[in-house]
Design an enzyme around this catalytic site. Structure first.
Site, PDB file in Angstrom:
ATOM      1  CB  VAL A  39      -1.025  -0.072   1.162  1.00 26.60           C
ATOM      2  CG1 VAL A  39      -0.404   0.180   2.495  1.00 26.60           C
ATOM      3  CG2 VAL A  39      -2.193   0.837   0.912  1.00 26.60           C
ATOM      4  CG  ASP A  40       5.083   2.951   1.994  1.00 32.40           C
ATOM      5  OD1 ASP A  40       4.807   4.112   1.675  1.00 32.40           O
ATOM      6  OD2 ASP A  40       6.077   2.648   2.687  1.00 32.40           O
ATOM      7  CB  ALA A 132       5.539  -6.654   3.523  1.00 30.32           C
TER       8      ALA A 132
HETATM    9  P1  ADP Z   1       2.498  -4.021   5.946  1.00 26.87           P
HETATM   10  O1  ADP Z   1       3.946  -3.852   5.596  1.00 26.87           O
HETATM   11  O2  ADP Z   1       2.043  -3.119   7.083  1.00 26.87           O
HETATM   12  O3  ADP Z   1       2.118  -5.447   6.150  1.00 26.87           O
HETATM   13  P2  ADP Z   1       1.406  -3.985   3.199  1.00 26.87           P
HETATM   14  O4  ADP Z   1       1.216  -2.806   2.332  1.00 26.87           O
HETATM   15  O5  ADP Z   1       2.404  -5.015   2.784  1.00 26.87           O
HETATM   16  O6  ADP Z   1       1.705  -3.409   4.671  1.00 26.87           O
HETATM   17  O7  ADP Z   1       0.001  -4.709   3.375  1.00 26.87           O
HETATM   18  C1  ADP Z   1      -1.038  -4.235   4.181  1.00 26.87           C
HETATM   19  C2  ADP Z   1      -2.365  -4.578   3.546  1.00 26.87           C
HETATM   20  O8  ADP Z   1      -2.664  -3.620   2.531  1.00 26.87           O
HETATM   21  C3  ADP Z   1      -2.435  -5.943   2.853  1.00 26.87           C
HETATM   22  O9  ADP Z   1      -3.648  -6.570   3.223  1.00 26.87           O
HETATM   23  C4  ADP Z   1      -2.446  -5.580   1.376  1.00 26.87           C
HETATM   24  O10 ADP Z   1      -3.181  -6.532   0.616  1.00 26.87           O
HETATM   25  C5  ADP Z   1      -3.186  -4.284   1.401  1.00 26.87           C
HETATM   26  N1  ADP Z   1      -3.049  -3.383   0.238  1.00 26.87           N
HETATM   27  C6  ADP Z   1      -2.068  -3.299  -0.690  1.00 26.87           C
HETATM   28  N2  ADP Z   1      -2.335  -2.320  -1.593  1.00 26.87           N
HETATM   29  C7  ADP Z   1      -3.521  -1.764  -1.212  1.00 26.87           C
HETATM   30  C8  ADP Z   1      -4.350  -0.721  -1.717  1.00 26.87           C
HETATM   31  N3  ADP Z   1      -4.015  -0.028  -2.816  1.00 26.87           N
HETATM   32  N4  ADP Z   1      -5.514  -0.446  -1.066  1.00 26.87           N
HETATM   33  C9  ADP Z   1      -5.878  -1.123   0.043  1.00 26.87           C
HETATM   34  N5  ADP Z   1      -5.137  -2.107   0.574  1.00 26.87           N
HETATM   35  C10 ADP Z   1      -3.984  -2.430  -0.045  1.00 26.87           C
END
Ligand code: ADP
Length: 182
Positions: A39-40, A132
């Protein structure tokens, strides 16, 4: 699905966090604040370079060693529909014996506190730490929904908090947690 908590509404939807038209979306960032995957990465690529510039300033001026787990900072929303991005660092799952639930609760809590401090009314969250960072979604959903509910019951200036889940499966897990808690 929608619930009431205090005077605010809590919504759970399946969707893309970067499309949300709210006062702030919350970024599941890492402590570098310099972007990453998941998401970042999506927020920075869609939101443009202004967000990263502000993150670099925050690193240089306030968090030279990185943003600690559970802490939150706020930047502009750049070219996103959201006016702001609240960047928060969730815990990395290490089996559950390292205060992960306390840190995850703190991540949600501090994000909402920062939203209130900035006079914001509507906030959208992703499922922090369950990508992640490996936090099991069923466990994380209870902490996430519980933290948001408890915060909204105490603090009545927010109007709406939305959980934006990226898959149908995650949405179902969060809906189950919400049904059990509300
Ligand atoms: P972390 O490192 O905190 O685990 P991640 O980004 O890897 O963060 O994942 C957190 C959640 O966000 C996961 O469930 C992933 O599927 C979800 N995610 C990824 N992209 C998006 C998006 N564009 N909108 C909403 N959720 C998302």
């Amino acid at each position: 699905m929608e619930f009431k908590a205090g005077t605010a509404t809590v919504q759970l939807i399946k969707g893309d966090l970067t499309d949300q038209e709210v006062d702030a979306i919350v970024n599941a960032a890492n402590s570098t604040l310099l972007g990453g995957g998941g998401v970042d990465g999506a927020i920075h690529s869609k939101g443009g370079s202004k967000i990263l510039e502000e993150c670099k300033q925050l690193r240089a001026k306030e968090w030279p060693d990185g943003l600690p787990t559970g802490n939150a900072v706020i930047t502009t929303g750049g070219s996103l529909r959201a006016k702001h991005v609240i960047h928060v660092v969730g815990p990395i799952w290490r089996g559950g014996l390292y205060e992960e639930s306390k840190l995850l609760r703190r991540a949600y809590w501090n994000s909402l506190k920062l939203a209130v401090a900035n006079g914001l009314k509507t906030v959208a969250f992703p499922s922090i730490s369950t990508g992640a960072y490996g936090y099991p979604t069923a466990e994380a959903s209870k902490v996430a929904v519980g933290a948001v509910r408890d915060f909204l019951v105490k603090e009545d200036s927010l109007e709406m908090v939305r959980f934006v889940l990226f898959s149908e499966k995650d949405l179902e897990i969060y809906q189950k947690a919400a049904q059990d808690l509300f």
